[in-house]
Design a protein around this motif. Structure first.
Motif, mmCIF file in Angstrom:
data_model
loop_
_atom_site.group_PDB
_atom_site.id
_atom_site.type_symbol
_atom_site.label_atom_id
_atom_site.label_comp_id
_atom_site.label_asym_id
_atom_site.label_seq_id
_atom_site.Cartn_x
_atom_site.Cartn_y
_atom_site.Cartn_z
ATOM 1 N N ILE B 28 12.117 -15.007 -6.758
ATOM 2 C CA ILE B 28 13.150 -14.016 -6.131
ATOM 3 C C ILE B 28 12.264 -13.143 -5.454
ATOM 4 C CG2 ILE B 28 14.812 -14.515 -8.019
ATOM 5 C CD1 ILE B 28 14.048 -11.670 -9.294
ATOM 6 N N TYR B 29 10.932 -13.144 -5.616
ATOM 7 C CA TYR B 29 10.240 -11.954 -5.113
ATOM 8 C C TYR B 29 9.904 -12.375 -3.553
ATOM 9 C CZ TYR B 29 9.860 -10.302 -9.524
ATOM 10 O OH TYR B 29 10.336 -9.714 -11.074
ATOM 11 N N SER B 30 9.662 -11.425 -2.531
ATOM 12 C CA SER B 30 9.454 -11.685 -1.336
ATOM 13 C C SER B 30 8.161 -11.877 -0.926
ATOM 14 C CB SER B 30 10.042 -10.522 -0.443
ATOM 15 O OG SER B 30 9.782 -9.179 -0.803
ATOM 16 N N ASN B 31 7.239 -11.315 -1.674
ATOM 17 C CA ASN B 31 5.759 -11.424 -1.586
ATOM 18 C C ASN B 31 4.848 -12.133 -2.578
ATOM 19 O OD1 ASN B 31 5.821 -9.741 1.036
ATOM 20 N ND2 ASN B 31 6.196 -8.121 -0.128
ATOM 21 N N PRO B 32 5.213 -13.404 -2.585
ATOM 22 C CA PRO B 32 4.454 -14.150 -3.619
ATOM 23 C C PRO B 32 3.166 -14.309 -3.332
ATOM 24 C CG PRO B 32 5.911 -15.669 -2.328
ATOM 25 C CD PRO B 32 6.142 -14.123 -2.038
ATOM 26 N N PHE B 33 2.415 -14.466 -4.439
ATOM 27 C CA PHE B 33 0.736 -14.857 -4.335
ATOM 28 C C PHE B 33 0.561 -16.114 -5.161
ATOM 29 C CE2 PHE B 33 -2.512 -12.444 -2.831
ATOM 30 C CZ PHE B 33 -3.886 -12.822 -3.489
ATOM 31 N N LEU B 34 0.056 -16.963 -4.197
ATOM 32 C CA LEU B 34 -0.058 -18.552 -4.524
ATOM 33 C C LEU B 34 -1.369 -19.023 -4.885
ATOM 34 C CD1 LEU B 34 2.308 -20.679 -4.866
ATOM 35 C CD2 LEU B 34 2.860 -18.548 -3.414
ATOM 36 N N LEU B 48 -9.615 -21.999 -7.228
ATOM 37 C CA LEU B 48 -10.276 -22.989 -6.011
ATOM 38 C C LEU B 48 -9.864 -22.013 -4.864
ATOM 39 C CD1 LEU B 48 -11.267 -25.374 -4.654
ATOM 40 C CD2 LEU B 48 -9.092 -26.446 -4.958
ATOM 41 N N LEU B 49 -8.689 -21.681 -4.615
ATOM 42 C CA LEU B 49 -8.382 -20.788 -3.418
ATOM 43 C C LEU B 49 -6.879 -20.090 -3.769
ATOM 44 C CD1 LEU B 49 -6.006 -22.406 -1.987
ATOM 45 C CD2 LEU B 49 -8.167 -23.685 -0.632
ATOM 46 N N LYS B 50 -6.881 -18.995 -2.791
ATOM 47 C CA LYS B 50 -5.641 -18.371 -3.082
ATOM 48 C C LYS B 50 -5.032 -17.615 -1.826
ATOM 49 C CE LYS B 50 -8.250 -14.179 -4.223
ATOM 50 N NZ LYS B 50 -8.513 -13.270 -5.312
ATOM 51 N N SER B 51 -3.560 -17.317 -1.637
ATOM 52 C CA SER B 51 -3.032 -16.758 -0.559
ATOM 53 C C SER B 51 -1.901 -16.054 -0.809
ATOM 54 C CB SER B 51 -2.910 -17.901 0.589
ATOM 55 O OG SER B 51 -2.341 -17.187 1.627
ATOM 56 N N PHE B 52 -1.592 -15.026 -0.068
ATOM 57 C CA PHE B 52 -0.344 -14.433 0.036
ATOM 58 C C PHE B 52 0.122 -14.013 1.441
ATOM 59 C CE2 PHE B 52 -1.537 -10.005 1.253
ATOM 60 C CZ PHE B 52 -2.632 -9.642 1.081
ATOM 61 N N THR B 53 -0.768 -14.438 2.367
ATOM 62 C CA THR B 53 -0.226 -14.357 3.707
ATOM 63 C C THR B 53 0.629 -15.325 4.506
ATOM 64 O OG1 THR B 53 -2.373 -13.001 3.944
ATOM 65 C CG2 THR B 53 -1.219 -13.738 5.920
ATOM 66 N N ASP B 54 1.833 -15.327 4.747
ATOM 67 C CA ASP B 54 2.504 -16.356 5.394
ATOM 68 C C ASP B 54 1.897 -16.994 6.607
ATOM 69 O OD1 ASP B 54 6.065 -16.415 6.314
ATOM 70 O OD2 ASP B 54 4.751 -17.768 5.327
ATOM 71 N N ASN B 55 1.650 -18.193 6.533
ATOM 72 C CA ASN B 55 1.403 -19.145 7.688
ATOM 73 C C ASN B 55 -0.067 -18.899 8.251
ATOM 74 O OD1 ASN B 55 4.093 -20.202 8.430
ATOM 75 N ND2 ASN B 55 4.428 -18.391 9.051
ATOM 76 N N LYS B 56 -1.077 -18.532 7.222
ATOM 77 C CA LYS B 56 -2.366 -18.471 7.519
ATOM 78 C C LYS B 56 -3.077 -19.318 6.583
ATOM 79 C CE LYS B 56 -6.334 -15.177 7.207
ATOM 80 N NZ LYS B 56 -6.664 -13.776 6.830
ATOM 81 N N ARG B 57 -3.971 -20.167 7.178
ATOM 82 C CA ARG B 57 -4.655 -21.180 6.457
ATOM 83 C C ARG B 57 -5.843 -20.289 5.615
ATOM 84 N NH1 ARG B 57 -6.677 -26.826 8.734
ATOM 85 N NH2 ARG B 57 -8.843 -27.010 7.599
ATOM 86 N N SER B 96 3.321 -11.043 -7.097
ATOM 87 C CA SER B 96 2.636 -10.420 -5.859
ATOM 88 C C SER B 96 1.120 -10.282 -6.013
ATOM 89 C CB SER B 96 3.036 -9.117 -5.750
ATOM 90 O OG SER B 96 2.731 -7.986 -6.798
ATOM 91 N N ASN B 97 0.405 -9.912 -5.550
ATOM 92 C CA ASN B 97 -1.124 -9.610 -5.789
ATOM 93 C C ASN B 97 -1.309 -8.723 -6.754
ATOM 94 O OD1 ASN B 97 -0.447 -7.768 -3.785
ATOM 95 N ND2 ASN B 97 -2.384 -7.233 -3.282
#
Lengths: 114, 114
Positions: B28-34, B48-57, B96-97
Motif C-alpha cells: 500500500i506504500y507509494s515508495n517501496p524499497f526492493l 545482491l542489489l537494491k533500489s527504490f528509484t522508479d524505472n532506474k536500472r 521505504s528505505n
C-alpha cells in the motif's frame, strides 16, 4: 563487514521443552530480526526489534517470544517447542539510517524438535 | 499486508545463457524499497542489489534489475549465466528505505549447468 553471530549453530530439542536461540551483533545497528527458512516458504519474519527493550511481532509470531535486552543482543525463545518448529533460523541486523535497511545475516541455527 | 511473489521455484539453464528471475510485489506504500538477496549453498543470505528509484536500472556483480512501479515488478537479470551463479535468490520488499520490516518472497533456486 557487519558481524552477526548466532548460537548455537545446531540444536536438537524435545517436544515441550524450552529453546533459546541467541544472536549478537557488533555493528551498532538499531534493528534486529528473526527469520525462519523453510523450503517452499522462503524466509518468514517471526519477530523484530528496532532498539533495546523493544520487540515487535512479525508475520508468524505464534509459539515464539523475543527479547532485546541490549543493542547487541536479540534472543528468540520457544517456550514449548513443537516438531513444526523444526527449521533453520536466521538472525539479522540492519539500520535504516546508515545502510538503507540492508540486512546482515548470521550463519543460521539449525533446530530439530523431536 | 505487504507481499512478494516469485513464481519460479526452480530455474535450470545452461552456462552462458541469459538469466531472468521474476519478482512482483504488493504494497500500500507509494515508495517501496526492493531488494535481491542471494544465498549460496550452506551460506547465509547476503544483499545482491537494491533500489527504490522508479524505472532506474541497478547493477551489481553482473546482475541488474529495474524497479517498475507501474507493474509492481523488480525482475533480476544477467546477460550470461555462470556456474557460480547457482544459488537461491530472494526478492524482498521494505515499505521505504527507512522501513523496519523486510518481507521476502519464497525464493527461486537457480541451477546453472555446464
Amino acid at each position: 563487514e557487519a558481524a552477526v553471530t548466532q548460537s548455537p549453530r545446531n540444536k536438537v530439542a524435545v517436544t515441550g521443552g524450552k529453546v533459546t536461540l541467541s544472536c549478537n551483533q557488533t555493528n551498532n545497528h538499531n534493528n534486529m530480526y528473526w527469520y525462519r527458512q523453510d523450503t517452499g516458504h522462503g524466509l518468514r519474519l517471526i519477530h523484530y526489534s528496532y532498539g533495546a527493550g523493544s520487540t515487535e511481532k512479525g508475520d508468524i509470531p505464534d509459539g515464539y517470544k523475543a527479547s532485546r535486552p541490549s543493542q547487541e543482543n536479540f534472543s528468540l525463545i520457544l517456550e514449548l517447542a513443537t516438531p513444526s518448529q523444526t527449521s533453520v533460523y536466521f538472525c539479522a541486523s540492519g539500520d535504516a539510517t546508515t545502510s538503507q535497511n540492508t540486512l546482515y545475516f548470521g550463519a543460521g541455527t539449525r533446530l530439530s524438535v523431536l | 499486508g505487504d507481499s512478494v511473489t516469485q513464481t519460479e521455484g526452480l530455474v535450470t539453464l545452461t552456462e552462458g545463457l541469459p538469466v531472468m528471475l521474476n519478482c512482483t510485489y504488493q504494497t500500500i506504500y507509494s515508495n517501496p524499497f526492493l531488494f535481491w538477496y542471494v544465498q549460496h549453498l550452506n551460506e547465509s543470505p547476503r544483499l545482491l542489489l537494491k533500489s527504490f528509484t522508479d524505472n532506474k536500472r541497478t547493477e551489481h556483480q553482473g546482475f541488474h534489475a529495474t524497479l517498475h512501479k507501474s507493474s509492481s515488478s523488480f525482475h533480476l537479470q544477467k546477460s550470461s549465466a555462470q556456474l557460480s551463479d547457482s544459488a537461491l535468490y530472494y526478492c524482498a520488499l521494505s515499505e521505504s528505505n527507512m522501513g523496519y520490516k523486510l518481507t521476502f518472497g519464497t525464493g527461486t533456486s537457480l541451477l546453472v549447468d555446464p
